[in-house]
Motif scaffolding. Sequence first.
Motif, short mmCIF file in Angstrom:
data_model
loop_
_atom_site.label_atom_id
_atom_site.label_comp_id
_atom_site.label_asym_id
_atom_site.label_seq_id
_atom_site.Cartn_x
_atom_site.Cartn_y
_atom_site.Cartn_z
N LEU A 26 89.06 43.60 54.20
CA LEU A 26 88.04 42.20 54.12
C LEU A 26 88.76 41.88 52.69
O LEU A 26 89.17 40.77 52.69
N GLY A 27 88.61 42.77 51.86
CA GLY A 27 88.89 42.51 50.49
C GLY A 27 90.40 42.18 50.36
O GLY A 27 90.76 41.13 49.61
N GLN A 35 91.14 34.16 47.38
CA GLN A 35 89.40 34.34 47.12
C GLN A 35 89.08 35.77 46.69
O GLN A 35 90.04 36.63 46.99
N GLN A 36 88.18 35.83 46.09
CA GLN A 36 87.60 37.24 45.50
C GLN A 36 86.40 37.32 46.44
O GLN A 36 85.51 36.76 46.37
N LEU A 37 86.36 38.61 46.89
CA LEU A 37 85.16 39.19 47.68
C LEU A 37 84.41 40.21 47.01
O LEU A 37 85.11 41.30 46.37
N TYR A 38 83.06 40.13 47.11
CA TYR A 38 82.07 41.13 46.39
C TYR A 38 81.11 41.45 47.50
O TYR A 38 80.61 40.55 48.28
N LEU A 39 80.62 42.48 47.36
CA LEU A 39 79.37 42.82 47.96
C LEU A 39 78.13 42.59 46.85
O LEU A 39 78.44 42.92 45.79
N ASP A 55 71.71 45.53 55.66
CA ASP A 55 72.48 44.37 55.67
C ASP A 55 73.64 44.31 54.80
O ASP A 55 73.44 44.58 53.54
N ILE A 56 74.67 43.90 55.19
CA ILE A 56 75.74 43.71 54.38
C ILE A 56 76.18 42.42 53.93
O ILE A 56 76.51 41.48 54.86
N ASP A 57 75.63 41.92 52.68
CA ASP A 57 75.69 40.57 52.09
C ASP A 57 77.07 40.45 51.24
O ASP A 57 77.40 41.27 50.19
N LEU A 58 77.77 39.50 51.46
CA LEU A 58 79.20 39.27 51.01
C LEU A 58 79.16 38.12 49.97
O LEU A 58 78.84 36.91 50.66
N MET A 59 79.61 37.98 49.06
CA MET A 59 79.87 36.72 48.31
C MET A 59 81.38 36.64 48.05
O MET A 59 82.09 37.49 47.63
N ILE A 60 81.90 35.36 48.09
CA ILE A 60 82.96 35.07 48.03
C ILE A 60 83.23 33.88 46.92
O ILE A 60 82.47 32.78 46.87
N VAL A 147 67.48 43.53 39.41
CA VAL A 147 68.24 44.66 40.33
C VAL A 147 68.67 44.03 41.61
O VAL A 147 69.52 44.70 42.37
N ASN A 148 68.57 42.70 41.96
CA ASN A 148 69.24 41.97 42.71
C ASN A 148 70.30 40.95 42.32
O ASN A 148 71.04 40.43 43.28
N ALA A 149 70.85 41.24 40.96
CA ALA A 149 71.72 40.29 40.64
C ALA A 149 73.04 40.99 40.21
O ALA A 149 73.47 40.91 39.13
N MET A 150 73.27 42.01 41.08
CA MET A 150 74.61 42.81 40.82
C MET A 150 75.67 42.72 41.92
O MET A 150 75.10 42.36 43.18
N ALA A 151 76.86 42.91 41.95
CA ALA A 151 77.91 42.55 42.61
C ALA A 151 78.75 43.86 42.72
O ALA A 151 78.91 44.37 41.43
N ILE A 152 79.65 44.15 43.82
CA ILE A 152 80.51 45.28 43.89
C ILE A 152 81.64 44.45 44.15
O ILE A 152 81.79 44.20 45.29
N ASP A 153 82.89 44.61 43.49
CA ASP A 153 84.17 44.01 43.57
C ASP A 153 84.76 44.88 44.97
O ASP A 153 84.88 46.24 45.05
N VAL A 154 85.02 44.24 45.92
CA VAL A 154 85.81 44.96 47.03
C VAL A 154 87.24 44.34 47.48
O VAL A 154 87.66 44.59 48.26
N GLY A 155 87.82 43.86 46.38
CA GLY A 155 88.95 43.30 46.10
C GLY A 155 90.00 44.20 46.02
O GLY A 155 89.82 45.62 45.81
#
Length: 346
Positions: A26-27, A35-39, A55-60, A147-155
């Motif tokens: 996906l990344g 585009q850049q994709l993050y969990l 749930d898997i929430d993704l940010m683009i 604690v809800n304001a973190m992201a992990i790069d999946v690119g």
Amino acid sequence: VSEYSSFESLICQHLGAEQTSRLKQLGRVASSQSQQLYLVGGPVRDLLDGNTPEDIDLMIVGNAPAFAEYLFSNWTELFPQSDAPIDFQSFDKFLTAKLVFPSAVFGGSKTLDFATARRESYPHSGAQPIVSASTLLVDLRRRDFSVNAMAIDVGPECFGKLEDPMAGEQALGARELRVLHDDSFVDDPARLLRAVRFSQRFNFKLAPRTAELFRIGIDSAFLTRLPPFRFFDEMKKSFSERNPYAVLLEFERLGVLSQFDESLRGAPSLESLNSMLVKIEMGRESLASTAEGEGEIAEQWHGVLVLLFAGLSESEFRRHLKHYRVNSKHKRVLLRLWVELNDSLP
Ligand code: CTP
């Protein structure tokens, strides 16, 4: 490429090798679309806390509806090994989209949610925010708690790299809920309910300044500024928690129940809650075996809500459901439970 410690093995440990390689793919697809994709959000919090995300929430960083639509149209070529999505929904006003799968393709859920990295502004307290596309940093800063304001790069460049500008990992370790700015509860009073829900679920304490702001928000009845359907939506999530009784008692103690609805006198007893939950569980088992039962299965939150409103007349109960914009499927389940409960009362 700068040095970073990767959370790839943590992702793999919780999602498994197959889902992890799908996430990587996906990344790569996002990257091929510039585009850049993050969990982001809940699943990152859960992973870092040692739990498997539901749930898997993704940010683009880009355009989530366009990306999700591209995936939907090209799924079979991009992911020949996995079930293709059966539905694509986009919410252009909110810059979000979702894909619905026939099985759990990512995480334990059958849906995959995409949100465009955004800036949010609240025209007034409790209003739906106005959103516009923005950067990763701006998006993380507009969130409820650190604690809800973190992201992990999946690119493909930095798979597994944590983005944590608001020190969420440290707050997680300290079991602390911390808002990101002083107006957080003013902007979105639903966060007062989320604070209670997350504190109970994860055994978090409110950080000192957050506790002060929380107290002000509760005492000044910020919650009554929420449109009823938004208040209802958050209550529904609270009643779906693993330990709804703890949340109910806390809501009662704080006066949240009467802010939700003036006719509510208090939390139900633990005994009545338990017998309702057993009844629902038994109903699930018998209905699950019948095809037509599918849409009628009662969930825990239905039971809690019905107990809270058990003292009303049927017409009043119906009026409340309309007020909260409960859809017809849930309304049928709730009315059935409500009638059964009232018939069984002395
Ligand atoms: N969020 C927010 N303010 C809200 C609702 C949500 O900032 N009023 C942000 C949070 O960053 C949250 C994310 O949007 O992590 C997703 O929201 P939601 O799915 O409701 O919460 P989760 O954190 O995923 O919690 P849960 O485990 O209950 O699904």
